[in-house]
Scaffold this motif. Structure first.
Motif, short mmCIF file in Angstrom:
data_model
loop_
_atom_site.label_atom_id
_atom_site.label_comp_id
_atom_site.label_asym_id
_atom_site.label_seq_id
_atom_site.Cartn_x
_atom_site.Cartn_y
_atom_site.Cartn_z
N UNK A 1 -0.30 18.44 16.76
CA UNK A 1 1.11 18.05 16.59
C UNK A 1 1.25 16.54 16.61
N UNK A 2 0.63 15.91 17.58
CA UNK A 2 0.72 14.45 17.68
C UNK A 2 0.07 13.80 16.46
N UNK A 3 -1.03 14.36 16.01
CA UNK A 3 -1.67 13.81 14.81
C UNK A 3 -0.73 13.89 13.61
N UNK A 4 0.00 14.98 13.48
CA UNK A 4 0.89 15.14 12.33
C UNK A 4 2.08 14.19 12.40
N UNK A 5 2.70 14.05 13.58
CA UNK A 5 3.86 13.14 13.66
C UNK A 5 3.40 11.69 13.51
N UNK A 6 2.19 11.39 13.95
CA UNK A 6 1.65 10.05 13.77
C UNK A 6 1.45 9.76 12.29
N UNK A 7 0.92 10.75 11.57
CA UNK A 7 0.71 10.59 10.13
C UNK A 7 2.05 10.47 9.39
N UNK A 8 3.03 11.28 9.78
CA UNK A 8 4.34 11.20 9.15
C UNK A 8 4.98 9.84 9.39
N UNK A 9 4.87 9.34 10.61
CA UNK A 9 5.41 8.02 10.92
C UNK A 9 4.76 6.95 10.05
N UNK A 10 3.45 6.99 9.92
CA UNK A 10 2.73 6.02 9.09
C UNK A 10 3.15 6.12 7.63
N UNK A 11 3.41 7.35 7.17
CA UNK A 11 3.83 7.55 5.78
C UNK A 11 5.21 6.93 5.54
N UNK A 12 6.14 7.15 6.46
CA UNK A 12 7.46 6.53 6.34
C UNK A 12 7.35 5.00 6.39
N UNK A 13 6.49 4.51 7.26
CA UNK A 13 6.28 3.06 7.34
C UNK A 13 5.76 2.53 6.01
N UNK B 1 -4.24 3.32 16.46
CA UNK B 1 -5.24 4.20 15.84
C UNK B 1 -5.43 3.79 14.39
N UNK B 2 -6.65 3.74 13.88
CA UNK B 2 -6.89 3.30 12.49
C UNK B 2 -6.14 4.12 11.45
N UNK B 3 -5.80 5.37 11.78
CA UNK B 3 -5.13 6.23 10.81
C UNK B 3 -3.78 5.65 10.39
N UNK B 4 -3.09 4.98 11.30
CA UNK B 4 -1.76 4.47 10.97
C UNK B 4 -1.84 3.45 9.84
N UNK B 5 -2.74 2.50 9.97
CA UNK B 5 -2.93 1.48 8.93
C UNK B 5 -3.38 2.11 7.63
N UNK B 6 -4.32 3.02 7.71
CA UNK B 6 -4.86 3.65 6.50
C UNK B 6 -3.80 4.40 5.72
N UNK B 7 -3.03 5.25 6.42
CA UNK B 7 -2.00 6.05 5.75
C UNK B 7 -0.90 5.15 5.21
N UNK B 8 -0.44 4.21 6.02
CA UNK B 8 0.66 3.33 5.60
C UNK B 8 0.31 2.54 4.35
N UNK B 9 -0.89 1.98 4.30
CA UNK B 9 -1.27 1.17 3.14
C UNK B 9 -1.49 2.04 1.90
N UNK B 10 -2.04 3.24 2.09
CA UNK B 10 -2.22 4.14 0.94
C UNK B 10 -0.88 4.51 0.33
N UNK B 11 0.10 4.84 1.17
CA UNK B 11 1.43 5.20 0.67
C UNK B 11 2.09 3.99 0.00
N UNK B 12 1.96 2.82 0.62
CA UNK B 12 2.58 1.62 0.05
C UNK B 12 2.03 1.31 -1.33
N UNK B 13 0.72 1.43 -1.50
CA UNK B 13 0.11 1.15 -2.81
C UNK B 13 0.62 2.13 -3.86
N UNK B 14 0.70 3.40 -3.50
CA UNK B 14 1.15 4.42 -4.45
C UNK B 14 2.59 4.18 -4.91
N UNK B 15 3.41 3.59 -4.05
CA UNK B 15 4.83 3.44 -4.35
C UNK B 15 5.21 2.02 -4.74
N UNK B 16 4.20 1.18 -4.97
CA UNK B 16 4.45 -0.18 -5.43
C UNK B 16 4.35 -0.22 -6.95
N UNK B 17 5.37 -0.80 -7.58
CA UNK B 17 5.41 -0.82 -9.04
C UNK B 17 5.55 -2.24 -9.56
#
Length: 397
Positions: free
Chosen positions: A310-322, A348-364
């Motif tokens: 559960x904590x892993x999922x909310x952490x990932x969701x938070x990073x995605x929104x970020x 945790x390294x996952x926060x940076x990884x997820x956040x940057x991946x989402x940011x790149x995908x949504x940058x135009x």
């Protein structure tokens, strides 16, 4: 030796800063970068050498004539204190003119750390540092403060920051308090700006001109740099990106905040709220032995590292929104470099990884633009280093 600080740099200051950032450097290179005559440059260099501001460090390669003299700043000309005032911890650093860190100390910001106690504690640490390095008061050029905003830089006042554990952090004339207690000229800047200044300085060989700094922690804080200079608005609201609307139908974190704001999904408080709610309804977390009111980022990180799904999922969701918030900022400004910091990034390294991946995908913008991301080089020392640099760049030479 007495010292004062100025807001508008002189030719002398600009040349000194250029040598500080790029030295050892020859006079010819300085002339190429500054619109002044050769005789004026010679006079300024001679003056700074006589005053002990700069040193002749050797000879450069010849381009057909005599080998040119190379100049660098004198690291022992003076020393500067940098102070970070934040919510989790505060940090004091002592630096020489080359921004070599001579001493540093950090302490927790608990419910007893009122402005008055912080000033007294910091001044005590300053005295200890000066004694350790056998420095007289005259060797100290000033104190730079990078603090949580909002604040009024011109009057040196911290206005009304949220989430400080101690009371009394409203309308705090922090510069006046330190000038009286420490006897030093003091400058105030928001911590996100000083963090960006510090990180930019640490990467000065990369020649980055346009950069964005975003910190994800108890609040979301940002700073922007264009052509090597911090971008300012009418008022200081470093935490305003937290009110960026991500979901128009979403909830809000605080009574005065926007519904569906970024901080509602991507902040320490948002994570703590979600975990506390889950614990209250008996969610079967690995943290079941922790009382809901005791949940904080440390306990959440422990659950994450222990593999709580559960904590892993909310952490990932938070990073995605970020990451979505980052993409909005990037699509507005298109910086070369985006530096990410703060408690969530370092948790945790996952926060940076997820956040940057989402940011790149949504940058135009097109294939020609690919934003570069970094966790910085100075990291937890970025704010104090930038605060000290701020003092160095505003010396009255």
């Amino acid at each position: 030796m007495s010292h004062s600080l100025r807001s508008v740099p002189s030719h002398k200051q600009l040349i000194y800063d250029y040598i500080a950032n790029l030295g050892p450097i020859a006079k010819a290179e300085l002339l190429e970068a500054h619109d002044i005559t050769s005789s004026t440059m010679t006079r300024l260099l001679d003056d700074m050498a006589k005053e002990g501001l700069i040193l002749v460090t050797g000879l450069g390669p010849s381009k057909g004539g005599r080998k040119p003299l190379l100049y660098q700043i004198n690291p022992d000309y003076g020393y500067i204190f940098g102070l970070e005032i934040s919510r989790f911890t505060s940090t004091l650093g002592l630096f020489d003119m080359n921004m070599n860190q001579k001493s540093v100390v950090r302490w927790r910001m608990d419910e007893t750390m009122t402005p008055e106690r912080l000033v007294a504690h910091t001044v005590g640490m300053m005295l200890a540092f000066k004694k350790d390095h056998a420095l007289s008061q005259s060797r100290i050029l000033g104190l730079g403060i990078g603090a949580v905003g909002p604040l009024d830089r011109s009057s040196g006042v911290i206005i009304n920051p949220q989430y400080f554990p101690a009371k009394g952090w409203e309308q705090v004339p922090i510069c006046a308090m330190f000038e009286e207690a420490a006897g030093l000229p003091t400058l105030l800047e928001n911590g996100a700006n000083t963090a960006l200044v510090g990180e930019h300085w640490s990467m000065r060989q990369d020649n980055v001109e346009h950069a964005l700094y975003v910190s994800a922690g108890i609040s979301l804080r940002s700073a922007m740099m264009s052509h090597g200079q911090i971008v300012y608005g009418k008022v200081d609201m470093e935490g305003s990106i937290g009110q960026m609307i991500i979901d128009v139908d979403g909830p809000r974190l605080e009574e005065s905040g926007n519904y569906g704001s970024l901080e509602t999904f991507a902040s320490v408080q948002a994570l703590e709220r979600q975990v506390r709610t889950r614990l209250k309804v008996g969610g079967g977390l690995l943290l079941n032995n922790v009382a809901p009111e005791k949940v904080n980022l440390d306990t959440i990180t422990e659950g994450l590292n222990a593999g709580d799904p559960f904590i892993r999922e909310i952490f990932r969701q938070s990073a995605s929104y970020f990451g979505v918030g980052l993409a909005n900022l990037i699509n507005t400004f298109h910086p070369e470099l985006i530096i990410l910091g703060g408690a969530l990034i370092s948790a945790n390294p996952m926060y940076y990884q997820v956040a940057t991946e989402v940011a790149v995908k949504k940058t135009y913008y097109g294939e020609a633009y690919i934003p570069q991301f970094s966790m910085g080089r100075l990291k937890e020392d970025a704010v104090v280093t930038g605060a000290a640099l701020m003092v160095r760049s505003r010396m009255k030479l």
